[in-house]
Design a protein around this motif. Structure first.
Motif, PDB file in Angstrom:
ATOM      1  N   ILE A   1      31.478  25.855  17.863  1.00 55.75           N
ATOM      2  CA  ILE A   1      30.910  26.657  16.769  1.00 55.75           C
ATOM      3  C   ILE A   1      31.251  28.122  17.021  1.00 55.75           C
ATOM      4  O   ILE A   1      31.092  28.625  18.133  1.00 55.75           O
ATOM      5  N   TYR A   2      31.729  28.781  15.979  1.00 56.20           N
ATOM      6  CA  TYR A   2      32.144  30.189  16.073  1.00 56.20           C
ATOM      7  C   TYR A   2      31.275  31.066  15.172  1.00 56.20           C
ATOM      8  O   TYR A   2      30.613  30.564  14.261  1.00 56.20           O
ATOM      9  N   THR A   3      31.337  32.363  15.410  1.00 59.78           N
ATOM     10  CA  THR A   3      30.603  33.332  14.579  1.00 59.78           C
ATOM     11  C   THR A   3      31.101  33.320  13.139  1.00 59.78           C
ATOM     12  O   THR A   3      30.378  33.688  12.215  1.00 59.78           O
ATOM     13  N   ALA A   4      32.354  32.910  12.949  1.00 63.40           N
ATOM     14  CA  ALA A   4      32.944  32.772  11.608  1.00 63.40           C
ATOM     15  C   ALA A   4      34.004  31.680  11.714  1.00 63.40           C
ATOM     16  O   ALA A   4      34.253  31.156  12.796  1.00 63.40           O
ATOM     17  N   ASP A   5      34.632  31.348  10.610  1.00 61.92           N
ATOM     18  CA  ASP A   5      35.670  30.309  10.619  1.00 61.92           C
ATOM     19  C   ASP A   5      36.884  30.820  11.403  1.00 61.92           C
ATOM     20  O   ASP A   5      37.569  31.746  10.955  1.00 61.92           O
ATOM     21  N   PRO A   6      37.180  30.241  12.583  1.00 63.44           N
ATOM     22  CA  PRO A   6      38.276  30.759  13.399  1.00 63.44           C
ATOM     23  C   PRO A   6      39.655  30.586  12.746  1.00 63.44           C
ATOM     24  O   PRO A   6      40.612  31.274  13.103  1.00 63.44           O
ATOM     25  N   GLU A   7      39.737  29.666  11.772  1.00 60.36           N
ATOM     26  CA  GLU A   7      41.008  29.467  11.074  1.00 60.36           C
ATOM     27  C   GLU A   7      41.263  30.591  10.067  1.00 60.36           C
ATOM     28  O   GLU A   7      42.381  30.793   9.626  1.00 60.36           O
ATOM     29  N   LYS A   8      40.182  31.324   9.701  1.00 60.13           N
ATOM     30  CA  LYS A   8      40.320  32.406   8.723  1.00 60.13           C
ATOM     31  C   LYS A   8      40.101  33.780   9.347  1.00 60.13           C
ATOM     32  O   LYS A   8      40.635  34.767   8.870  1.00 60.13           O
ATOM     33  N   ASP A   9      39.286  33.825  10.407  1.00 64.66           N
ATOM     34  CA  ASP A   9      38.926  35.119  11.007  1.00 64.66           C
ATOM     35  C   ASP A   9      39.318  35.146  12.484  1.00 64.66           C
ATOM     36  O   ASP A   9      38.673  34.510  13.322  1.00 64.66           O
ATOM     37  N   PRO A  10      40.409  35.868  12.813  1.00 64.92           N
ATOM     38  CA  PRO A  10      40.883  35.895  14.203  1.00 64.92           C
ATOM     39  C   PRO A  10      39.908  36.563  15.180  1.00 64.92           C
ATOM     40  O   PRO A  10      40.024  36.382  16.392  1.00 64.92           O
ATOM     41  N   THR A  11      38.923  37.313  14.660  1.00 66.29           N
ATOM     42  CA  THR A  11      37.964  37.975  15.557  1.00 66.29           C
ATOM     43  C   THR A  11      36.748  37.089  15.854  1.00 66.29           C
ATOM     44  O   THR A  11      35.845  37.490  16.591  1.00 66.29           O
ATOM     45  N   ALA A  12      36.713  35.887  15.272  1.00 66.63           N
ATOM     46  CA  ALA A  12      35.564  34.991  15.485  1.00 66.63           C
ATOM     47  C   ALA A  12      35.437  34.622  16.959  1.00 66.63           C
ATOM     48  O   ALA A  12      36.431  34.356  17.621  1.00 66.63           O
ATOM     49  N   THR A  13      34.209  34.646  17.457  1.00 71.20           N
ATOM     50  CA  THR A  13      33.979  34.271  18.854  1.00 71.20           C
ATOM     51  C   THR A  13      33.159  32.989  18.922  1.00 71.20           C
ATOM     52  O   THR A  13      32.346  32.703  18.040  1.00 71.20           O
ATOM     53  N   LYS A  14      33.388  32.247  20.003  1.00 67.91           N
ATOM     54  CA  LYS A  14      32.786  30.917  20.150  1.00 67.91           C
ATOM     55  C   LYS A  14      31.470  30.995  20.920  1.00 67.91           C
ATOM     56  O   LYS A  14      31.336  31.763  21.860  1.00 67.91           O
ATOM     57  N   PHE A  15      30.501  30.180  20.490  1.00 64.70           N
ATOM     58  CA  PHE A  15      29.241  30.028  21.224  1.00 64.70           C
ATOM     59  C   PHE A  15      29.391  28.891  22.235  1.00 64.70           C
ATOM     60  O   PHE A  15      29.908  27.830  21.889  1.00 64.70           O
ATOM     61  N   SER A  16      28.908  29.092  23.459  1.00 65.79           N
ATOM     62  CA  SER A  16      28.862  27.957  24.393  1.00 65.79           C
ATOM     63  C   SER A  16      27.614  27.124  24.115  1.00 65.79           C
ATOM     64  O   SER A  16      27.613  25.909  24.276  1.00 65.79           O
ATOM     65  N   ASP A  17      26.542  27.808  23.660  1.00 69.37           N
ATOM     66  CA  ASP A  17      25.386  27.072  23.152  1.00 69.37           C
ATOM     67  C   ASP A  17      24.667  27.959  22.132  1.00 69.37           C
ATOM     68  O   ASP A  17      24.834  29.174  22.123  1.00 69.37           O
ATOM     69  N   ILE A  18      23.894  27.306  21.280  1.00 66.13           N
ATOM     70  CA  ILE A  18      23.215  28.024  20.196  1.00 66.13           C
ATOM     71  C   ILE A  18      21.991  27.209  19.791  1.00 66.13           C
ATOM     72  O   ILE A  18      21.987  25.972  19.931  1.00 66.13           O
ATOM     73  N   THR A  19      20.932  27.878  19.312  1.00 66.19           N
ATOM     74  CA  THR A  19      19.748  27.147  18.867  1.00 66.19           C
ATOM     75  C   THR A  19      19.878  26.801  17.384  1.00 66.19           C
ATOM     76  O   THR A  19      20.651  27.424  16.650  1.00 66.19           O
ATOM     77  N   TYR A  20      19.096  25.804  16.962  1.00 71.23           N
ATOM     78  CA  TYR A  20      19.070  25.443  15.543  1.00 71.23           C
ATOM     79  C   TYR A  20      18.651  26.631  14.684  1.00 71.23           C
ATOM     80  O   TYR A  20      19.223  26.880  13.622  1.00 71.23           O
ATOM     81  N   ASP A  21      17.630  27.361  15.167  1.00 70.05           N
ATOM     82  CA  ASP A  21      17.134  28.510  14.401  1.00 70.05           C
ATOM     83  C   ASP A  21      18.221  29.558  14.195  1.00 70.05           C
ATOM     84  O   ASP A  21      18.324  30.161  13.125  1.00 70.05           O
ATOM     85  N   GLU A  22      19.056  29.756  15.228  1.00 70.32           N
ATOM     86  CA  GLU A  22      20.124  30.751  15.111  1.00 70.32           C
ATOM     87  C   GLU A  22      21.185  30.301  14.106  1.00 70.32           C
ATOM     88  O   GLU A  22      21.761  31.117  13.377  1.00 70.32           O
ATOM     89  N   ILE A  23      21.417  28.996  14.041  1.00 69.56           N
ATOM     90  CA  ILE A  23      22.350  28.467  13.037  1.00 69.56           C
ATOM     91  C   ILE A  23      21.844  28.810  11.634  1.00 69.56           C
ATOM     92  O   ILE A  23      22.598  29.237  10.766  1.00 69.56           O
ATOM     93  N   TYR A  24      20.513  28.629  11.424  1.00 72.31           N
ATOM     94  CA  TYR A  24      19.911  28.973  10.122  1.00 72.31           C
ATOM     95  C   TYR A  24      20.078  30.456   9.817  1.00 72.31           C
ATOM     96  O   TYR A  24      20.549  30.837   8.750  1.00 72.31           O
ATOM     97  N   THR A  25      19.659  31.294  10.777  1.00 70.13           N
ATOM     98  CA  THR A  25      19.617  32.732  10.493  1.00 70.13           C
ATOM     99  C   THR A  25      21.019  33.299  10.306  1.00 70.13           C
ATOM    100  O   THR A  25      21.217  34.226   9.519  1.00 70.13           O
ATOM    101  N   ARG A  26      21.996  32.753  11.000  1.00 70.64           N
ATOM    102  CA  ARG A  26      23.375  33.241  10.846  1.00 70.64           C
ATOM    103  C   ARG A  26      24.096  32.587   9.665  1.00 70.64           C
ATOM    104  O   ARG A  26      25.201  32.980   9.308  1.00 70.64           O
ATOM    105  N   GLY A  27      23.475  31.551   9.094  1.00 66.45           N
ATOM    106  CA  GLY A  27      24.096  30.851   7.968  1.00 66.45           C
ATOM    107  C   GLY A  27      25.371  30.119   8.347  1.00 66.45           C
ATOM    108  O   GLY A  27      26.311  30.039   7.555  1.00 66.45           O
TER     109      GLY A  27
END
Length: 236
Positions: free
Chosen positions: A165-191
């Protein structure tokens, strides 16, 4: 040693296309079967849900004039076709596999119920649960969350073509960074679009962790099961 005793593996129908424009790529199918065999040999109990997007998508059908309920029913049947193909590829590699269906269609597959699925898992079968939830308006993501919770899986492994899972779509945004882990709540808040909201909520409420990883790289499934830190862990 495997990290988990019982898993729910969610596979994308689109990934089964491999290099093709449509349908099932036999090379990709056999690569998946080989990876599943590797972890079956580790003693892991494996439940599988496959999407049907390589054959038909209910939502895109509805946008082209199909009745939504009929479109979703066609999508459910597409998942049955993919499930039969995967079970055939597994059996060809000497892996015991059973297809269960959410809608009655014996003798194509046995009608799904939780206790039968668990019984088959404990007997050493790979259990492929097809037909989604059996109801329209639910995605196969929701179907996999439901089945994972029902069979009391330790984790859901979501095999995709992206390695987490990345901060944005890595296929569209080269600056997207990957999460090693993330909470469900953070997925909601970041959309973030990991799975649809219904599926994510079910996993959160039932405390079923998800690992999103790249299934299209051979050997990755075994790496995840061996505890290697590839992909992204989603948790409460």
């Amino acid at each position: 040693m495997a990290q988990y005793k019982r898993i729910l593996l969610k596979l994308s129908g689109e990934s089964l296309m491999g290099g093709k424009q449509y349908g099932i790529d036999e090379v990709r199918l056999n690569e998946y079967a080989t990876q599943i065999k590797e972890i079956a040999e580790m003693g892991v109990q494996i439940g599988i849900v496959i999407g049907g997007g390589n054959i038909f998508r209910g939502l895109s059908g509805a946008s082209k004039g199909f009745d939504r309920v009929k479109g979703d029913q066609m999508g459910m049947l597409a998942t049955v076709i993919n499930s039969l193909a995967l079970s055939s590829a597994l059996v060809a590699q000497d892996v015991k596999a059973k297809v269960l269906t959410a809608i009655r269609m014996e003798p194509i597959g046995e009608f799904y119920n939780k206790w039968r699925a668990i019984e088959l898992l404990e007997q050493g079968n790979v259990v492929i649960m097809s037909g989604g939830t059996g109801n329209p308006f639910f995605t196969t993501d929701t179907g996999s969350s439901l089945r994972g919770i029902e069979i009391e899986a330790d984790v859901m492994l979501k095999g995709t073509r992206v390695d987490g899972i990345y901060t944005a779509d890595p296929e569209k945004d080269p600056t997207a960074t990957k999460f090693s882990d993330i909470t469900y709540d953070e997925i909601y808040t970041r959309g973030l679009k990991v799975m649809d909201l219904t599926a994510t909520t079910m996993c959160k409420e039932n405390n079923l962790p998800i690992i999103v990883f790249d299934m299209d790289t051979n050997g990755n499934l075994k790496k995840v099961m061996s505890g290697e830190n590839i992909g992204t862990l989603v948790h409460n």
